[in-house]
Design a protein around this motif. Structure first.
Motif, PDB file in Angstrom:
ATOM      1  N   VAL A   1     -64.034 -77.771   1.973  1.00 23.75           N
ATOM      2  CA  VAL A   1     -63.725 -78.267   1.048  1.00 23.75           C
ATOM      3  C   VAL A   1     -63.972 -77.635  -0.457  1.00 23.75           C
ATOM      4  O   VAL A   1     -63.188 -77.526  -1.310  1.00 23.75           O
ATOM      5  N   ALA A   2     -65.083 -77.126  -0.508  1.00 22.92           N
ATOM      6  CA  ALA A   2     -65.631 -76.219  -1.769  1.00 22.92           C
ATOM      7  C   ALA A   2     -64.542 -75.107  -1.953  1.00 22.92           C
ATOM      8  O   ALA A   2     -64.086 -75.006  -3.006  1.00 22.92           O
ATOM      9  N   GLN A   3     -64.481 -74.371  -0.912  1.00 28.33           N
ATOM     10  CA  GLN A   3     -63.665 -73.241  -0.935  1.00 28.33           C
ATOM     11  C   GLN A   3     -62.304 -73.707  -1.396  1.00 28.33           C
ATOM     12  O   GLN A   3     -61.657 -73.174  -2.307  1.00 28.33           O
ATOM     13  N   ASN A   4     -61.553 -74.666  -0.726  1.00 28.45           N
ATOM     14  CA  ASN A   4     -60.179 -75.117  -0.998  1.00 28.45           C
ATOM     15  C   ASN A   4     -60.168 -75.558  -2.856  1.00 28.45           C
ATOM     16  O   ASN A   4     -59.260 -75.297  -3.317  1.00 28.45           O
ATOM     17  N   THR A   5     -61.289 -76.141  -2.961  1.00 29.30           N
ATOM     18  CA  THR A   5     -61.248 -76.693  -4.551  1.00 29.30           C
ATOM     19  C   THR A   5     -61.216 -75.599  -5.607  1.00 29.30           C
ATOM     20  O   THR A   5     -60.813 -75.964  -6.417  1.00 29.30           O
ATOM     21  N   THR A   6     -61.967 -74.443  -5.249  1.00 33.17           N
ATOM     22  CA  THR A   6     -62.067 -73.417  -6.199  1.00 33.17           C
ATOM     23  C   THR A   6     -60.851 -72.465  -6.198  1.00 33.17           C
ATOM     24  O   THR A   6     -60.859 -71.896  -7.031  1.00 33.17           O
ATOM     25  N   GLY A   7     -60.411 -72.361  -4.768  1.00 26.08           N
ATOM     26  CA  GLY A   7     -59.369 -71.506  -4.818  1.00 26.08           C
ATOM     27  C   GLY A   7     -60.139 -69.895  -4.624  1.00 26.08           C
ATOM     28  O   GLY A   7     -59.265 -69.114  -4.599  1.00 26.08           O
ATOM     29  N   LEU A   8     -61.376 -69.903  -4.428  1.00 22.53           N
ATOM     30  CA  LEU A   8     -62.177 -68.644  -4.417  1.00 22.53           C
ATOM     31  C   LEU A   8     -62.053 -67.958  -2.997  1.00 22.53           C
ATOM     32  O   LEU A   8     -61.675 -68.486  -2.003  1.00 22.53           O
ATOM     33  N   GLY A   9     -62.103 -66.797  -2.833  1.00 21.33           N
ATOM     34  CA  GLY A   9     -62.476 -66.171  -1.665  1.00 21.33           C
ATOM     35  C   GLY A   9     -63.883 -66.453  -0.823  1.00 21.33           C
ATOM     36  O   GLY A   9     -64.618 -67.030  -1.717  1.00 21.33           O
ATOM     37  N   ARG A  10     -63.881 -66.121   0.391  1.00 22.18           N
ATOM     38  CA  ARG A  10     -64.928 -66.368   1.044  1.00 22.18           C
ATOM     39  C   ARG A  10     -66.330 -65.709   0.608  1.00 22.18           C
ATOM     40  O   ARG A  10     -67.350 -65.858   1.171  1.00 22.18           O
ATOM     41  N   ASP A  11     -66.067 -64.561  -0.178  1.00 29.78           N
ATOM     42  CA  ASP A  11     -67.227 -63.970  -0.662  1.00 29.78           C
ATOM     43  C   ASP A  11     -67.887 -64.640  -1.651  1.00 29.78           C
ATOM     44  O   ASP A  11     -69.176 -64.213  -1.899  1.00 29.78           O
ATOM     45  N   ARG A  12     -67.290 -65.797  -2.147  1.00 31.64           N
ATOM     46  CA  ARG A  12     -68.153 -66.410  -3.102  1.00 31.64           C
ATOM     47  C   ARG A  12     -68.169 -67.941  -2.978  1.00 31.64           C
ATOM     48  O   ARG A  12     -68.855 -68.598  -3.681  1.00 31.64           O
ATOM     49  N   VAL A  13     -67.810 -68.343  -1.706  1.00 31.47           N
ATOM     50  CA  VAL A  13     -68.014 -69.632  -1.361  1.00 31.47           C
ATOM     51  C   VAL A  13     -68.548 -69.717   0.129  1.00 31.47           C
ATOM     52  O   VAL A  13     -67.866 -69.106   1.061  1.00 31.47           O
ATOM     53  N   PHE A  14     -69.906 -69.963   0.243  1.00 28.93           N
ATOM     54  CA  PHE A  14     -70.339 -70.033   1.752  1.00 28.93           C
ATOM     55  C   PHE A  14     -71.326 -71.131   2.049  1.00 28.93           C
ATOM     56  O   PHE A  14     -71.989 -71.611   0.989  1.00 28.93           O
ATOM     57  N   GLY A  15     -71.517 -71.836   3.222  1.00 30.96           N
ATOM     58  CA  GLY A  15     -72.394 -72.471   3.485  1.00 30.96           C
ATOM     59  C   GLY A  15     -73.653 -72.052   4.041  1.00 30.96           C
ATOM     60  O   GLY A  15     -73.885 -71.026   4.982  1.00 30.96           O
ATOM     61  N   MET A  16     -74.829 -73.008   3.647  1.00 28.77           N
ATOM     62  CA  MET A  16     -76.030 -72.892   4.553  1.00 28.77           C
ATOM     63  C   MET A  16     -76.389 -73.586   5.598  1.00 28.77           C
ATOM     64  O   MET A  16     -76.167 -74.743   5.622  1.00 28.77           O
ATOM     65  N   ALA A  17     -76.294 -72.914   7.000  1.00 24.80           N
ATOM     66  CA  ALA A  17     -76.523 -73.717   7.979  1.00 24.80           C
ATOM     67  C   ALA A  17     -77.163 -72.686   8.907  1.00 24.80           C
ATOM     68  O   ALA A  17     -78.394 -73.289   9.392  1.00 24.80           O
ATOM     69  N   GLY A  18     -76.797 -71.462   9.308  1.00 30.95           N
ATOM     70  CA  GLY A  18     -77.294 -70.842  10.248  1.00 30.95           C
ATOM     71  C   GLY A  18     -78.729 -70.250   9.899  1.00 30.95           C
ATOM     72  O   GLY A  18     -79.386 -70.050  10.821  1.00 30.95           O
ATOM     73  N   VAL A  19     -79.060 -69.977   8.621  1.00 28.97           N
ATOM     74  CA  VAL A  19     -80.308 -69.781   8.373  1.00 28.97           C
ATOM     75  C   VAL A  19     -81.362 -70.883   8.879  1.00 28.97           C
ATOM     76  O   VAL A  19     -82.523 -70.567   9.222  1.00 28.97           O
TER      77      VAL A  19
END
Ligand code: APR
Length: 311
Positions: free
Chosen positions: A127-145
């Motif tokens: 949702v956040a990436q879609n909202t900004t239209g940015l690439g995945r280099d600048r929108v990512f989620g914290m879960a795996g850590v």
């Protein structure tokens, strides 16, 4: 370095304080929809900086104008999971919260990197990436850590050895279908499968996958926040200090691991440019099957978020 934390609740406030304690930013802005809470917590934290010998300036606000020109935005606003509630139950409410928060923050900080923490994590990152239209280099989620931290802490406890010696990896969606990779887990270089019997290791993986639920059941009125906040701050540190750390993050896959258009956790390199590289592992048939199941589950939730939000 200016860092905005959206959501002055348990996760957001804890993350803001850790960032300030570590002096990862000159300025931390805590923003929330409730009047007084971010201001009060922000001021309290700011007053603690003298004792903690940090020169980070912290402010709390309800106004996104104050977040202008942030380098990093951490999105924690949303409602937390309640007992008996799955992460998917949260999807409806948190989708619209994340969309409106990210929209406002992006308007004032068009060059920021966005770390998403609100659950259900993979969908909120979408949702956040879609909202900004940015690439995945600048929108990512914290879960795996976070998932990996839980997994490694249980291994450390089982073996009675230092946390620092455990290196593990969890792939997939942030939920019950996540994929702990025991084959890629080592204890000071020693394969964990040589040190812990399979049934015990399976139980550890199961406990890690249910790690969030275990805390929710204990707290009863909220969800985990110390480990989630610490995990988000580890990602912040990797970016601020350009550490090029390999950390599992939730990102939009563009063909890696055989998937496209779905946001799930995979190992990436995090540095000053954000998500700088995706690491692709050679999975065996069993691991790939487990990842398929996890990806399918995330895909279904993303599809329902897409139709709900018309995106
Ligand atoms: N704009 C800004 N802040 C908001 C909004 C909004 N539209 N809606 C809610 N908030 C704020 C709340 O006022 C609250 O202060 O988000 C904060 C959430 O804090 P908590 O309820 O304490 O929740 P927390 O434990 O911090 O969890 C936040 O992180 O790990 C995830 O599943 C968790 O999605 C949840 C999120």
């Amino acid at each position: 370095m200016k860092i905005t934390v959206i959501g002055a609740g348990f996760v957001g406030a804890t993350a803001a304080q850790l960032i300030a304690n570590k002096e990862l930013a000159n300025e931390v802005v805590l923003v929330d929809i409730v009047e007084g809470i971010p201001q009060g917590k922000g001021l309290d934290m700011y007053e603690s900086m003298h004792v903690l010998e940090s020169d980070t300036k912290i402010i709390g606000t309800n106004n996104y104008e104050d977040t202008a020109n942030s380098d990093i935005v951490i999105q924690t606003a949303g409602i937390p999971r309640k007992p008996g509630m799955t992460r998917d139950d949260l999807m409806k409410t948190n989708s619209s919260i994340v969309k409106s928060c990210i929209d406002s923050a992006f308007k004032y900080s068009p060059n920021a990197k966005f770390i998403i923490v609100s659950n259900p994590l993979d969908v909120m990152t979408y949702v956040a990436q879609n909202t900004t239209g940015l690439g995945r280099d600048r929108v990512f989620g914290m879960a795996g850590v976070l998932d990996t931290a839980r997994y490694c802490s249980f291994i450390s406890e089982e073996l009675g050895v230092s946390m620092q010696d455990i290196r593990g990896l969890i792939l997939g969606g942030h939920g019950d279908t996540m994929v702990p990779l025991t084959r890629f887990t080592t204890v000071s270089g020693i394969p964990v499968e040589d040190l812990i019997a399979k049934d015990k290791l399976d139980a550890i993986c199961k406990r890690a996958a249910n790690g969030g639920g275990e805390i929710v059941n204990l707290l009863k009125t909220g969800s985990a926040f110390y480990a989630p906040a610490s995990s988000a701050v580890q990602m912040v540190e990797a970016i601020v200090r350009d550490q090029k750390r390999i950390l599992p993050c939730s990102i939009m896959l563009e063909g890696e691991y055989g998937y496209k258009g779905v946001v799930v956790g995979v190992p990436v390199v995090l540095g000053k440019n954000g998500m700088e590289k995706v690491i692709e592992l050679k999975l065996n048939a069993e691991e790939k099957k487990a990842l398929d199941t996890s990806v399918q589950h995330v895909k279904e939730t993303i599809d329902s978020a897409k139709s709900l939000l018309n995106i």
